[in-house]
Design an enzyme around this catalytic site. Sequence first.
Site, PDB file in Angstrom:
ATOM      1  N   VAL A 211     -20.131   7.237 -26.937  1.00  0.00           N
ATOM      2  CA  VAL A 211     -21.246   7.990 -26.766  1.00  0.00           C
ATOM      3  C   VAL A 211     -20.929   9.358 -26.962  1.00  0.00           C
ATOM      4  O   VAL A 211     -19.962  10.210 -26.665  1.00  0.00           O
ATOM      5  CB  VAL A 211     -21.488   8.174 -25.165  1.00  0.00           C
ATOM      6  CG1 VAL A 211     -22.677   9.130 -24.961  1.00  0.00           C
ATOM      7  CG2 VAL A 211     -21.748   6.792 -24.622  1.00  0.00           C
ATOM      8  N   ASP A 212     -21.897   9.952 -28.227  1.00  0.00           N
ATOM      9  CA  ASP A 212     -21.557  11.337 -29.059  1.00  0.00           C
ATOM     10  C   ASP A 212     -23.061  11.828 -28.934  1.00  0.00           C
ATOM     11  O   ASP A 212     -23.646  11.519 -29.719  1.00  0.00           O
ATOM     12  CB  ASP A 212     -20.924  11.080 -30.206  1.00  0.00           C
ATOM     13  CG  ASP A 212     -20.509  12.528 -30.862  1.00  0.00           C
ATOM     14  OD1 ASP A 212     -20.929  13.372 -30.156  1.00  0.00           O
ATOM     15  OD2 ASP A 212     -20.062  12.439 -31.903  1.00  0.00           O
ATOM     16  N   SER A 213     -23.170  12.984 -28.054  1.00  0.00           N
ATOM     17  CA  SER A 213     -24.601  13.644 -28.112  1.00  0.00           C
ATOM     18  C   SER A 213     -24.502  14.476 -29.194  1.00  0.00           C
ATOM     19  O   SER A 213     -25.700  15.436 -29.635  1.00  0.00           O
ATOM     20  CB  SER A 213     -24.758  14.662 -26.778  1.00  0.00           C
ATOM     21  OG  SER A 213     -23.779  15.376 -26.457  1.00  0.00           O
ATOM     22  N   GLY A 214     -23.335  14.968 -29.886  1.00  0.00           N
ATOM     23  CA  GLY A 214     -23.291  15.755 -30.963  1.00  0.00           C
ATOM     24  C   GLY A 214     -23.677  15.042 -32.419  1.00  0.00           C
ATOM     25  O   GLY A 214     -23.517  15.510 -33.717  1.00  0.00           O
ATOM     26  N   PHE A 282     -23.115   5.651 -30.112  1.00  0.00           N
ATOM     27  CA  PHE A 282     -24.241   5.988 -29.533  1.00  0.00           C
ATOM     28  C   PHE A 282     -24.890   7.522 -29.642  1.00  0.00           C
ATOM     29  O   PHE A 282     -24.411   8.201 -29.034  1.00  0.00           O
ATOM     30  CB  PHE A 282     -24.290   5.343 -27.944  1.00  0.00           C
ATOM     31  CG  PHE A 282     -25.635   5.046 -27.365  1.00  0.00           C
ATOM     32  CD1 PHE A 282     -26.557   4.070 -27.795  1.00  0.00           C
ATOM     33  CD2 PHE A 282     -26.052   5.813 -26.351  1.00  0.00           C
ATOM     34  CE1 PHE A 282     -27.873   4.059 -27.378  1.00  0.00           C
ATOM     35  CE2 PHE A 282     -27.211   5.691 -25.550  1.00  0.00           C
ATOM     36  CZ  PHE A 282     -28.195   4.359 -26.319  1.00  0.00           C
TER      37      PHE A 282
END
Length: 405
Positions: A211-214, A282
Amino acid sequence: MKITVMTADDRFITLDVDPEESVENVKALLEVETSTPLRQQQLNFDGKEMNNSERLSSLGVKDGDLLMMLPLAQREPSNDLRFNSDGSAMNPKAFQQHIRGDSQLMAQLLQNDPALSQAILGDNINDLQNLLRERHQQRLELRRKQEEELALMYADPFDVESQKKIEAAIRQKGIDENWEAALEHNPEAFARVVMLYVDMEVNGVPLKAFVDSGAQSTIISKSCAERCGLLRLLDQRYRGVAVGVGQSEILGRIHVAPLKIGHLFYPCSFTVLDAPNMEFLFGLDMLRKHQCIIDLKDNVLRVGGGEVSVPFLQEKDIPSHIRDEERLSKQASLGQGSAPETSGAQEKTAGDRTSGLASDPTQGPDFEAKVAKLVELGFGREAVVQALKLFKGNEEQAAGFLFGG
């Protein structure tokens, strides 16, 4: 039982001791009787030296036996306890036995230097030698710093070089104080941070999702897409280059596939990269679409505004082949632009241009104005700069590159 001890000056001392008494305790009694410090005593029985840790009964000492006490100062000097130039012991076994035989020194080491005491009590001589060398280097470094500080105290304050050294010393002192404060008040900052992974299923195949919001897009590798039975849906019209921290080849796009998070299914689209070291990421596009919340307090990923919660994996649950979080983060944190591929030759030309211009630092007011205009369209600054350099400052061609043709 009673034993007799003959001293070096031909005195005879009778002691009343228990058969299970240690040699060290016998020496302590003799220290009171003779004023000879325990560390300077050598006790012999039947011509053999008695070690401090041994007991009288185990050595065969019986009631009425005679022991000999010799002061260590009368022994012939030995080079066994000397050190080499690198700080290691010339005779590590003798050094180890000497320290072990001094109970007071061992007690001090156990309290003040557990690492050295464990090396002395251990059986690995190499560990002891390596630790002695390390401590020697630390002492040399400390001495060097002290000499530098002393030299700065007497340096000419009006000398330019001296001023630079004083400034560097002051700066380094501030850094060291900041580091010490962090160790005391924020020690967790020195621990390795485990990246965020959750269990998901793509087209019925279980995966560990990073999970990587960047990362701008949700990404799947070619091998992973093939394993999930999705490669047949790859739309190669969306081939191009993902530009950000480095570059990766975009093989195409899978427009929709079922993604199971928890007990619910969600439609998801993927960008397929030729990235063998990264399986499934993601990204922000799907995090936003499905209203995900990264809850670090409860250590869960909430999906659909909270209708599903899945826990982030502990480090032990993350497979070893995907634990290289730093490389994954650098590869996956992409400001995305794409260039449609029409021929292998054009792809090669674009690659040559990129490599040729990537190192060109020339920038001026016009260049910055073009960057600002394209950034206003919603592209990341770094992607814009690389696109402009790729097309030698041609704003229209760069825009077409960023919009994907």
